[in-house]
Design a protein around this motif. Structure first.
Motif, PDB file in Angstrom:
ATOM      1  N   PRO A   7      -8.043  18.303  -1.471  1.00  0.00           N
ATOM      2  CA  PRO A   7      -7.330  17.158  -2.037  1.00  0.00           C
ATOM      3  C   PRO A   7      -5.923  17.027  -1.453  1.00  0.00           C
ATOM      4  CG  PRO A   7      -7.817  18.813  -3.736  1.00  0.00           C
ATOM      5  CD  PRO A   7      -8.361  19.329  -2.448  1.00  0.00           C
ATOM      6  N   VAL A   8      -5.486  15.796  -1.323  1.00  0.00           N
ATOM      7  CA  VAL A   8      -4.140  15.505  -0.818  1.00  0.00           C
ATOM      8  C   VAL A   8      -3.357  14.878  -1.962  1.00  0.00           C
ATOM      9  CG1 VAL A   8      -2.783  14.272   0.904  1.00  0.00           C
ATOM     10  CG2 VAL A   8      -5.064  15.137   1.497  1.00  0.00           C
ATOM     11  N   PRO A   9      -2.338  15.564  -2.484  1.00  0.00           N
ATOM     12  CA  PRO A   9      -1.615  15.069  -3.661  1.00  0.00           C
ATOM     13  C   PRO A   9      -0.836  13.785  -3.374  1.00  0.00           C
ATOM     14  CG  PRO A   9      -1.154  17.405  -3.254  1.00  0.00           C
ATOM     15  CD  PRO A   9      -1.841  16.878  -2.035  1.00  0.00           C
ATOM     16  N   VAL A  10      -0.767  12.928  -4.377  1.00  0.00           N
ATOM     17  CA  VAL A  10       0.100  11.746  -4.300  1.00  0.00           C
ATOM     18  C   VAL A  10       1.527  12.214  -4.090  1.00  0.00           C
ATOM     19  CG1 VAL A  10       1.051   9.838  -5.643  1.00  0.00           C
ATOM     20  CG2 VAL A  10      -1.400  10.290  -5.703  1.00  0.00           C
ATOM     21  N   GLY A  11       2.239  11.555  -3.200  1.00  0.00           N
ATOM     22  CA  GLY A  11       3.613  11.945  -2.857  1.00  0.00           C
ATOM     23  C   GLY A  11       3.695  12.708  -1.553  1.00  0.00           C
ATOM     24  N   SER A  12       2.529  13.160  -1.033  1.00  0.00           N
ATOM     25  CA  SER A  12       2.521  13.874   0.243  1.00  0.00           C
ATOM     26  C   SER A  12       2.970  12.947   1.364  1.00  0.00           C
ATOM     27  CB  SER A  12       1.115  14.389   0.559  1.00  0.00           C
ATOM     28  OG  SER A  12       0.659  15.265  -0.444  1.00  0.00           O
ATOM     29  N   VAL A  13       3.758  13.469   2.281  1.00  0.00           N
ATOM     30  CA  VAL A  13       4.176  12.703   3.464  1.00  0.00           C
ATOM     31  C   VAL A  13       3.123  12.913   4.539  1.00  0.00           C
ATOM     32  CG1 VAL A  13       5.940  12.373   5.226  1.00  0.00           C
ATOM     33  CG2 VAL A  13       6.611  12.920   2.873  1.00  0.00           C
ATOM     34  N   LEU A  14       2.551  11.825   5.027  1.00  0.00           N
ATOM     35  CA  LEU A  14       1.458  11.892   5.987  1.00  0.00           C
ATOM     36  C   LEU A  14       1.884  11.346   7.344  1.00  0.00           C
ATOM     37  CD1 LEU A  14      -1.431  10.553   3.717  1.00  0.00           C
ATOM     38  CD2 LEU A  14      -0.654  12.914   4.005  1.00  0.00           C
ATOM     39  N   SER A  15       1.474  12.039   8.384  1.00  0.00           N
ATOM     40  CA  SER A  15       1.703  11.564   9.749  1.00  0.00           C
ATOM     41  C   SER A  15       0.342  11.186  10.322  1.00  0.00           C
ATOM     42  CB  SER A  15       2.370  12.655  10.588  1.00  0.00           C
ATOM     43  OG  SER A  15       2.566  12.216  11.915  1.00  0.00           O
ATOM     44  N   ILE A  16       0.025   9.913  10.293  1.00  0.00           N
ATOM     45  CA  ILE A  16      -1.301   9.433  10.663  1.00  0.00           C
ATOM     46  C   ILE A  16      -1.372   9.176  12.163  1.00  0.00           C
ATOM     47  CG2 ILE A  16      -3.054   7.677  10.265  1.00  0.00           C
ATOM     48  CD1 ILE A  16      -2.405   9.394   7.811  1.00  0.00           C
ATOM     49  N   GLN A  17      -2.325   9.843  12.806  1.00  0.00           N
ATOM     50  CA  GLN A  17      -2.504   9.668  14.239  1.00  0.00           C
ATOM     51  C   GLN A  17      -2.933   8.236  14.555  1.00  0.00           C
ATOM     52  OE1 GLN A  17      -5.080  12.578  16.011  1.00  0.00           O
ATOM     53  NE2 GLN A  17      -5.132  11.566  17.995  1.00  0.00           N
ATOM     54  N   GLY A  18      -2.204   7.615  15.493  1.00  0.00           N
ATOM     55  CA  GLY A  18      -2.518   6.256  15.895  1.00  0.00           C
ATOM     56  C   GLY A  18      -1.831   5.196  15.063  1.00  0.00           C
ATOM     57  N   LEU A  19      -1.099   5.625  14.050  1.00  0.00           N
ATOM     58  CA  LEU A  19      -0.405   4.674  13.177  1.00  0.00           C
ATOM     59  C   LEU A  19       1.084   4.689  13.480  1.00  0.00           C
ATOM     60  CD1 LEU A  19      -0.757   2.720  10.726  1.00  0.00           C
ATOM     61  CD2 LEU A  19      -0.214   4.665   9.263  1.00  0.00           C
ATOM     62  N   THR A  20       1.611   3.546  13.875  1.00  0.00           N
ATOM     63  CA  THR A  20       3.040   3.429  14.169  1.00  0.00           C
ATOM     64  C   THR A  20       3.802   3.183  12.873  1.00  0.00           C
ATOM     65  OG1 THR A  20       2.528   2.458  16.318  1.00  0.00           O
ATOM     66  CG2 THR A  20       4.779   2.191  15.498  1.00  0.00           C
ATOM     67  N   PRO A  21       4.721   4.071  12.501  1.00  0.00           N
ATOM     68  CA  PRO A  21       5.487   3.872  11.265  1.00  0.00           C
ATOM     69  C   PRO A  21       6.228   2.535  11.263  1.00  0.00           C
ATOM     70  CG  PRO A  21       5.837   6.074  12.146  1.00  0.00           C
ATOM     71  CD  PRO A  21       5.110   5.306  13.199  1.00  0.00           C
ATOM     72  N   GLU A  22       6.163   1.847  10.165  1.00  0.00           N
ATOM     73  CA  GLU A  22       6.840   0.564  10.000  1.00  0.00           C
ATOM     74  C   GLU A  22       7.835   0.678   8.850  1.00  0.00           C
ATOM     75  OE1 GLU A  22       6.390  -2.013  11.910  1.00  0.00           O
ATOM     76  OE2 GLU A  22       4.520  -1.577  12.982  1.00  0.00           O
TER      77      GLU A  22
END
Length: 203
Positions: free
Chosen positions: A45-60
């Motif tokens: 499980p990934v808790p709500v509030g976790s900071v995620l670095s998604i591959q292929g996703l450019t931060p906006e």
């Protein structure tokens, strides 16, 4: 009993059997889609509030909704109209990205044509594990700081017509109005739909 009466009786029985079979099939399909997707053995499980670095996703500088989608999953097809309505309502405030979860090879153009929207498309299956997703369709909502705000179902209804359980829509409204993630019931947070990475409904 004459031939005419017998024929009418047989037709009546045949129609009764036919409509009964249709009713049972409809009930069974509705029941199947309310069965939670089995949790994988190695699920983390990934808790709500976790900071995620998604591959292929450019931060906006605005929130992002990741739409986990399988073109071959009936549940994914059922909620397309609802998903399009969310894009139309929130596209000026939220980035929408389609994450394709399929064992087949699709092009970006093919996915965009299927959903009827020109949105960014990701084929990186590891994104599901990063977000704690193991079924389709699922919605993952990230804040502008890439924090997990919501991960769950779009709606309790198979066709996403129940406004009172329009969970992803509620989460979007909370986030764009700068409210904290609220409590959702079990139907919002349990996974329902097709098992990843292929379309496989629970039996």
């Amino acid at each position: 009993m004459n031939t005419y009466t017998l024929r009418k009786w047989m037709i009546g029985v045949w129609l009764l059997v036919l409509f009964s079979a249709i009713g049972i099939l409809f009930w069974y399909n509705s029941w199947v889609y309310l069965i939670p997707t089995p949790i994988p053995q190695n699920y983390k499980p990934v808790p709500v509030g976790s900071v995620l670095s998604i591959q292929g996703l450019t931060p906006e500088h605005k929130p992002t909704l990741l739409h986990f989608y399988n073109p071959d999953c009936p549940c994914s097809r059922f909620n397309l109209t609802h998903f399009r309505s969310l894009v139309k309502a929130y596209q000026s405030q939220v980035n929408f990205v389609v994450v394709v979860m399929s064992s087949k090879n699709y092009s970006i153009a093919a996915i965009q044509e299927r959903i009827g929207l020109t949105l960014p498309v990701l084929f990186e299956k590891s994104v599901a594990e990063q977000c704690g997703v193991y079924s389709t369709p699922q919605a993952v909502l990230l804040t502008s700081e890439q924090q997990l705000f919501y991960r769950g179902n779009y709606n309790r209804s198979r066709y996403c017509t129940d406004e009172q359980t329009s969970y992803a829509k509620m989460a979007l409204a909370k986030l764009v109005n700068h409210r904290v993630a609220g409590d959702f019931d079990a139907l919002a947070l349990k996974a329902y739909g097709c098992v990843l990475p292929v379309c496989q409904m629970p039996e």
